[in-house]
Design a protein around this motif. Structure first.
Motif, PDB file in Angstrom:
ATOM      1  N   ALA A   1       0.728  -1.372   0.081  1.00  0.00           N
ATOM      2  CA  ALA A   1      -0.103  -0.128  -0.205  1.00  0.00           C
ATOM      3  C   ALA A   1       0.717   1.380  -0.122  1.00  0.00           C
ATOM      4  O   ALA A   1       0.670   2.249  -0.565  1.00  0.00           O
ATOM      5  CB  ALA A   1      -0.672   0.156   1.019  1.00  0.00           C
ATOM      6  N   THR A   2       2.255   0.985   0.704  1.00  0.00           N
ATOM      7  CA  THR A   2       3.236   2.624   0.744  1.00  0.00           C
ATOM      8  C   THR A   2       3.225   2.809  -0.630  1.00  0.00           C
ATOM      9  O   THR A   2       3.638   3.787  -1.287  1.00  0.00           O
ATOM     10  CB  THR A   2       3.839   2.655   1.837  1.00  0.00           C
ATOM     11  OG1 THR A   2       3.097   2.034   3.212  1.00  0.00           O
ATOM     12  CG2 THR A   2       5.074   3.450   1.957  1.00  0.00           C
ATOM     13  N   ARG A   3       3.714   1.690  -0.998  1.00  0.00           N
ATOM     14  CA  ARG A   3       4.456   1.577  -2.321  1.00  0.00           C
ATOM     15  C   ARG A   3       3.495   2.206  -3.522  1.00  0.00           C
ATOM     16  O   ARG A   3       4.225   2.612  -4.835  1.00  0.00           O
ATOM     17  CB  ARG A   3       4.914   0.039  -2.590  1.00  0.00           C
ATOM     18  CG  ARG A   3       6.610  -0.126  -1.720  1.00  0.00           C
ATOM     19  CD  ARG A   3       7.586  -0.998  -2.872  1.00  0.00           C
ATOM     20  NE  ARG A   3       8.645  -0.784  -2.257  1.00  0.00           N
ATOM     21  CZ  ARG A   3       9.782  -0.247  -1.779  1.00  0.00           C
ATOM     22  NH1 ARG A   3       9.252   0.551  -2.694  1.00  0.00           N
ATOM     23  NH2 ARG A   3      10.696  -0.610  -0.684  1.00  0.00           N
ATOM     24  N   ILE A   4       2.253   1.896  -3.453  1.00  0.00           N
ATOM     25  CA  ILE A   4       1.319   1.799  -4.611  1.00  0.00           C
ATOM     26  C   ILE A   4       0.877   4.016  -4.203  1.00  0.00           C
ATOM     27  O   ILE A   4       1.042   5.068  -4.879  1.00  0.00           O
ATOM     28  CB  ILE A   4       0.049   1.947  -4.480  1.00  0.00           C
ATOM     29  CG1 ILE A   4       0.238   0.366  -4.837  1.00  0.00           C
ATOM     30  CG2 ILE A   4      -1.588   2.482  -4.495  1.00  0.00           C
ATOM     31  CD1 ILE A   4      -0.820  -0.737  -4.518  1.00  0.00           C
ATOM     32  N   ASP A   5       1.412   4.096  -3.342  1.00  0.00           N
ATOM     33  CA  ASP A   5       0.760   5.230  -2.607  1.00  0.00           C
ATOM     34  C   ASP A   5       2.384   5.944  -2.809  1.00  0.00           C
ATOM     35  O   ASP A   5       2.153   7.523  -3.523  1.00  0.00           O
ATOM     36  CB  ASP A   5       0.897   5.994  -1.386  1.00  0.00           C
ATOM     37  CG  ASP A   5      -0.302   5.141  -0.622  1.00  0.00           C
ATOM     38  OD1 ASP A   5      -1.212   5.410  -1.548  1.00  0.00           O
ATOM     39  OD2 ASP A   5      -0.444   5.151   0.832  1.00  0.00           O
ATOM     40  N   ASP A   6       3.577   5.628  -3.014  1.00  0.00           N
ATOM     41  CA  ASP A   6       4.412   6.159  -3.273  1.00  0.00           C
ATOM     42  C   ASP A   6       4.399   6.388  -4.434  1.00  0.00           C
ATOM     43  O   ASP A   6       5.201   7.522  -5.325  1.00  0.00           O
ATOM     44  CB  ASP A   6       5.666   5.429  -3.279  1.00  0.00           C
ATOM     45  CG  ASP A   6       6.428   5.382  -1.479  1.00  0.00           C
ATOM     46  OD1 ASP A   6       5.824   5.822  -1.390  1.00  0.00           O
ATOM     47  OD2 ASP A   6       7.165   4.471  -1.826  1.00  0.00           O
ATOM     48  N   LEU A   7       4.105   5.402  -5.842  1.00  0.00           N
ATOM     49  CA  LEU A   7       3.721   5.686  -7.420  1.00  0.00           C
ATOM     50  C   LEU A   7       2.852   6.904  -7.455  1.00  0.00           C
ATOM     51  O   LEU A   7       2.851   7.409  -8.253  1.00  0.00           O
ATOM     52  CB  LEU A   7       3.888   4.469  -7.572  1.00  0.00           C
ATOM     53  CG  LEU A   7       3.560   4.731  -9.757  1.00  0.00           C
ATOM     54  CD1 LEU A   7       5.197   4.857  -9.409  1.00  0.00           C
ATOM     55  CD2 LEU A   7       3.013   2.884 -10.082  1.00  0.00           C
ATOM     56  N   VAL A   8       1.586   6.835  -6.936  1.00  0.00           N
ATOM     57  CA  VAL A   8       0.611   7.433  -7.257  1.00  0.00           C
ATOM     58  C   VAL A   8       2.054   9.065  -6.529  1.00  0.00           C
ATOM     59  O   VAL A   8       1.557  10.398  -8.011  1.00  0.00           O
ATOM     60  CB  VAL A   8      -0.313   7.953  -6.397  1.00  0.00           C
ATOM     61  CG1 VAL A   8      -1.039   9.178  -5.965  1.00  0.00           C
ATOM     62  CG2 VAL A   8      -1.555   7.050  -6.380  1.00  0.00           C
ATOM     63  N   ASP A   9       2.411   9.302  -5.786  1.00  0.00           N
ATOM     64  CA  ASP A   9       2.892  10.700  -5.328  1.00  0.00           C
ATOM     65  C   ASP A   9       3.356  10.771  -6.687  1.00  0.00           C
ATOM     66  O   ASP A   9       3.748  12.215  -7.270  1.00  0.00           O
ATOM     67  CB  ASP A   9       3.891  10.396  -4.485  1.00  0.00           C
ATOM     68  CG  ASP A   9       2.743  10.617  -3.447  1.00  0.00           C
ATOM     69  OD1 ASP A   9       1.603  10.987  -3.102  1.00  0.00           O
ATOM     70  OD2 ASP A   9       3.418  10.592  -2.019  1.00  0.00           O
ATOM     71  N   LEU A  10       4.834  10.171  -7.208  1.00  0.00           N
ATOM     72  CA  LEU A  10       5.674   9.892  -8.498  1.00  0.00           C
ATOM     73  C   LEU A  10       4.918  10.622  -9.644  1.00  0.00           C
ATOM     74  O   LEU A  10       5.221  11.804 -10.499  1.00  0.00           O
ATOM     75  CB  LEU A  10       6.767   9.418  -8.516  1.00  0.00           C
ATOM     76  CG  LEU A  10       7.512   8.971  -9.676  1.00  0.00           C
ATOM     77  CD1 LEU A  10       8.487  10.334  -9.755  1.00  0.00           C
ATOM     78  CD2 LEU A  10       8.017   7.885  -9.694  1.00  0.00           C
ATOM     79  N   THR A  11       3.822  10.407  -9.654  1.00  0.00           N
ATOM     80  CA  THR A  11       3.422  10.722 -11.545  1.00  0.00           C
ATOM     81  C   THR A  11       2.421  12.126 -11.123  1.00  0.00           C
ATOM     82  O   THR A  11       1.701  12.587 -12.327  1.00  0.00           O
ATOM     83  CB  THR A  11       2.262   8.799 -11.302  1.00  0.00           C
ATOM     84  OG1 THR A  11       1.053   8.908 -10.704  1.00  0.00           O
ATOM     85  CG2 THR A  11       3.018   7.809 -11.839  1.00  0.00           C
TER      86      THR A  11
END
Length: 119
Positions: free
Chosen positions: A78-88
């Motif tokens: 879940a944290t890595r998904i949020d990370d990817l959202v932040d990056l995009t």
């Protein structure tokens, strides 16, 4: 050679990401490549080199891997998904996007897709 595609960006949380980007302006399509281990640049370099001129390819170097920032704490799915959202979000990624994934990048990119569809 991948050096000329190498970029960094800082997201809204102040974390520095490294990524490869063909930097196509007004692309017909963007391929968002998400790896599952630290060999990301080697994994995607052929795809970046072979991409048509109207397709943008972004290969993400996840936080705590490769050259992206090392931050404290465990990075669960879940944290890595949020990370990817932040990056995009920091990249202001728009238009049609297809995810290309390897290993753990599959669940991460699918979580990103579900987030994008909900928002």
């Amino acid at each position: 050679m991948i050096d000329h595609w190498s970029r960094t960006i800082t997201d809204a949380r102040g974390r520095t990401w490294h990524f490869l980007d063909t930097a196509v302006e007004n692309p017909r399509l963007t391929l968002l490549c998400v790896h599952g281990n630290p060999t990301w640049s080697f994994l995607w370099r052929g795809l970046l080199a072979a991409a048509p001129s109207d397709i943008r390819v972004i290969a993400v170097d996840q936080l705590q891997m490769g050259w992206s920032e090392r931050i404290p704490g465990i990075r669960r799915l879940a944290t890595r998904i949020d990370d990817l959202v932040d990056l995009t979000d920091a990249l202001d990624l728009r238009g049609p996007v297809v995810t290309v994934a390897h290993d753990w990048g599959g669940p991460i990119s699918l979580g990103w897709v579900l987030h994008q569809r909900a928002h």
